[in-house]
Design a protein around this motif. Sequence first.
Motif, PDB file in Angstrom:
ATOM      1  N   ASP A   1       0.855  -1.183   0.000  1.00  0.00           N
ATOM      2  CA  ASP A   1       0.000   0.000   0.000  1.00  0.00           C
ATOM      3  C   ASP A   1       0.893   1.236   0.000  1.00  0.00           C
ATOM      4  OD1 ASP A   1      -1.751   2.067   0.402  1.00  0.00           O
ATOM      5  OD2 ASP A   1      -2.507   1.357   2.330  1.00  0.00           O
ATOM      6  N   PRO A   2       0.882   2.046  -1.078  1.00  0.00           N
ATOM      7  CA  PRO A   2       1.729   3.249  -1.103  1.00  0.00           C
ATOM      8  C   PRO A   2       1.442   4.209   0.037  1.00  0.00           C
ATOM      9  CG  PRO A   2       0.898   2.748  -3.296  1.00  0.00           C
ATOM     10  CD  PRO A   2       0.157   1.863  -2.347  1.00  0.00           C
ATOM     11  N   GLY A   3       0.250   4.096   0.624  1.00  0.00           N
ATOM     12  CA  GLY A   3      -0.091   4.960   1.743  1.00  0.00           C
ATOM     13  C   GLY A   3       0.471   4.501   3.066  1.00  0.00           C
ATOM     14  N   GLY A   4       1.124   3.351   3.080  1.00  0.00           N
ATOM     15  CA  GLY A   4       1.720   2.848   4.308  1.00  0.00           C
ATOM     16  C   GLY A   4       0.851   1.884   5.076  1.00  0.00           C
ATOM     17  N   GLY A   5      -0.292   1.482   4.494  1.00  0.00           N
ATOM     18  CA  GLY A   5      -1.152   0.512   5.154  1.00  0.00           C
ATOM     19  C   GLY A   5      -0.555  -0.878   5.114  1.00  0.00           C
TER      20      GLY A   5
END
Length: 671
Positions: free
Chosen positions: A286-290
């Motif tokens: 997840d590029p959002g850091g998830g």
Amino acid sequence: MTASQTLPHGTWPTPIDAALVAAHDGRPEYLGAVGGELWWTAPRPEEGGRRALMRLRAPGGAASEAAPEEPESVLPEPWNVRNRVMEYGGLPWAGAPRDHGGPLLVFTHQGDQRMYAVEPDVPGAAPRPLTPVSGVGGGLRWADPVVRPERGEVWCVLEEFTGERPTDVRRVLAAVPLDGSAAEDRSRVRELSGDGTAAGGGDFVTGPRVSPDGRHVAWLTWNHPRMPWDGTELRLAELTGDGVPGAARTVLGGPEESVAQVEWAADGSLLAVTDASGWWNLHRVDPGGGPAVNLCPREEEFGDALWRVGQRWFAPLEDGTVAVLHGRGAKRLGLLDPRTGSVVDATGPWTEWSAALAVDGTRVVGIAAGPHTAHEIVELDTATGHSTVIAAHHTDPVDPAYYPVPVPRTVTAQGREVHAQIYPPRNPRVRGPQDSAPPYVIWAHGGPTGRAPLVLDLEIAYFTSRGIGVAEVNYGGSTGYGRAYRERLRGRWGVVDVEDCAAVARALAEEGSADRERLAIRGGSAGGWTTAVSLTSAATADVYACGTISYPILEPESWSGDATHDFESRYLEGLIGHPGRDAERYRGRSPARNAARLTVPFLLLQGLDDVICPPEQCERFLAALAEADGEPVPHTYLTFAGEGHGFRRAETIVRAVEAELELYRSTFHGR
């Protein structure tokens, strides 16, 4: 064929001589696809050990009628396509197709560590430098490049030495102009940082991976004292319109999680191999850091130790599937469907695949070998499921009846499983005496975070066809068996590896497969350490009758910090302990300090240009041995000018192999 004569083990006549071993040393590496063509590097031991850049044109290409499907060497001597980034080197070339005039290739040359560009289809075109002169010792080094013709640049890793010490070094992501302007002006090299931080964000970085839409760039980084198999971080940054990365974020990994590879899929998904589960598995990030999603949760490895930047254990295809290398111990090629988590393995006899996958349309190409074949370049057509050797075809230089038939084994040492592969003596014309078990040599692999592959190796056949068995030991600390197996060596290097090798030797002797009085051990680099400790340890010194020690670590107390190269300068903190707090542990395991315990013959081999394990260690070890009380220990010390860490020149390999055989013959005679 039935053996026609009986001769003592170690004296059997065989057509496999040292020159044949040298001629087949090395394997293809760094395979990649450029516009339907395949490119790779190939060993040339007969040419001073250089690496040649090879090209296999696409079917139907401009030269296909003249030389259909025949690989060609692109650069003549003395061009040597290698680099010394982190001393072990990294991906040394990259290419991009062009609308006309053939592909554009960039590569690093071992001789001066500069990066060059070459247009192989332009008549009379010679390599032209892209980077400045490095200076004495190779002050600037380049690796893991990506050609970006739309920007007129090569993006890569830049390693720069900033002082006199080998640890005075920085590594950053950099952009090098393709017009050659940086060859004379260092300032034209653009460091890829847009947020005021060091480009890359760590002591070590891998090459950049740009997303299909050109809006993001990803890479891996890690810091001392960790090694990349201990803990790495996947970093992600947005790219501005002028190609400058913004602030980077860590989206996966950490001090206790090893991310071994990152790539973008065609649909823009970010994929990475990480061992968060205890096994290197493929994940969607997840590029959002998830939380990352494990696409195929298995107690198997889909990656390995990142010794050289640019290694590739998986490669996404355009249809969304992913070519993967996976398994326990040996790795096989498969196609993973991220939607279902299923893996369909390629057919064929190949059981070991190198970390060098290339994808072109529906084709997956890799470098593969097996117990009875050397490394070949193999193509899998995913549309048909058919696998074909397309280059570097295996040919038998002698009757395969002289090759050993290996047997995987698991033995128990100190209550733990130890993996090994046994190569019994084999010769179609000779057998050993019925009342005599053969001698065996235990082979300890390097690393130590590595693994001995189960493949045809003429150096092993050199000994087994003479009646000397070989046992390769993937001791605790080896890769391929999960993080827990790998970390058995933490703090116990010089103990676990030594115990595991001895356990295999003793097991062979106890079952009658090997002669207990004719056991030997050998290894290079970290395997040289394991060999030297085995011969100087009170617990195992009586196991072996002799040993071969090649370019070893002999003084752990001095092999750290500024005494070796930067990449491994703090490696021993994980393998043994802190040099200050655990100084007694270092001294207690040091072969140099325990030289007085060495009582059996040995062979010591060393390259004089080795910056990883400098020859001074060997000299001090021999001096300590000479000062010890007791009878002189028979030994031979051979040094090789022009050789570094590991031998590449044909004449060196011949001399080393013959000297090793002489050690075994002289030691085992009459036993």
